[in-house]
Motif scaffolding. Sequence first.
Motif, short mmCIF file in Angstrom:
data_model
loop_
_atom_site.label_atom_id
_atom_site.label_comp_id
_atom_site.label_asym_id
_atom_site.label_seq_id
_atom_site.Cartn_x
_atom_site.Cartn_y
_atom_site.Cartn_z
N SER A 161 0.83 -1.20 0.00
CA SER A 161 0.00 0.00 0.00
C SER A 161 0.87 1.25 0.00
O SER A 161 2.07 1.19 0.27
CB SER A 161 -0.94 0.02 1.21
N PRO A 163 0.22 5.77 0.81
CA PRO A 163 -0.75 6.78 1.21
C PRO A 163 -1.44 7.44 0.01
O PRO A 163 -0.80 7.71 -1.01
CB PRO A 163 0.09 7.80 1.98
N ARG A 173 -5.73 5.07 1.38
CA ARG A 173 -4.57 4.32 0.91
C ARG A 173 -4.85 3.69 -0.44
O ARG A 173 -5.97 3.22 -0.70
CB ARG A 173 -4.17 3.22 1.91
#
Length: 242
Positions: A161, A163, A173
């Motif tokens: 992932s 941000p 995310r």
Amino acid sequence: MTTTVPVPDDWPVTEEQARAVQDALRARVVLDEAGPPPGTGHVTGVDVAYDDERDVVAAAAVVLDAASLDVVAEATALGRISFPYVPGLLAFREIPTVLAALDALPCPPGLVVCDGYGLAHPRRFGLAAHLGVLTGLPTIGVAKNPFTFTYADPDTPRGSSAPLLDGTEEVGRALRTRDGVKPVFVSVGHRITLDGACAHTLSLTPSHRLPETTRRADALCRRALREATGGGGDLSTASEAI
């Protein structure tokens, strides 16, 4: 079962009124609860499909057993399109029928997964947040696209992932649910953390990029709309409710 609902008498009719509702409700979003553990209880997908020519919207709610991902219950609702198409206010087109579909379920929905956004919204109050505040249920948004937000491409493996950013603020995310496949975009709606929202998303994507909740609800609302309109007209789903 299918429920038919009118547009509520006090529903906003202007952009100014709708934004005022968002401003009034946004402070009620709860961000400090962990939410239900992934793989436990029920998890429910909601989605809508439109026939703009006929002024019809169909909403579906599909409850899955969170451990097995088997369907436990489902319900649909039909209504009139309750607000014009305005980016940032699309929840106002969907919420009356989505609420009716949830109300028609014969069992508690548990966590609700929206095909759209929660805090990842220009006013930090997308469909998942709005629906969570109105129902009191834990909610998350899992979107197909990042809207206007930016992100660095996550690493290739599933579960990676990065941000999702509005400037320097993390609003969600970008989450890889399949190795090497475009990520989905996860945001908190209500009564859950971002880590919890991502964990639920991974538990709901064992075989496909999109959560099983979204896949099931999308198919059901499309079918309900076809049956309601005789299969004609320009049918479209409201992906990425902003």
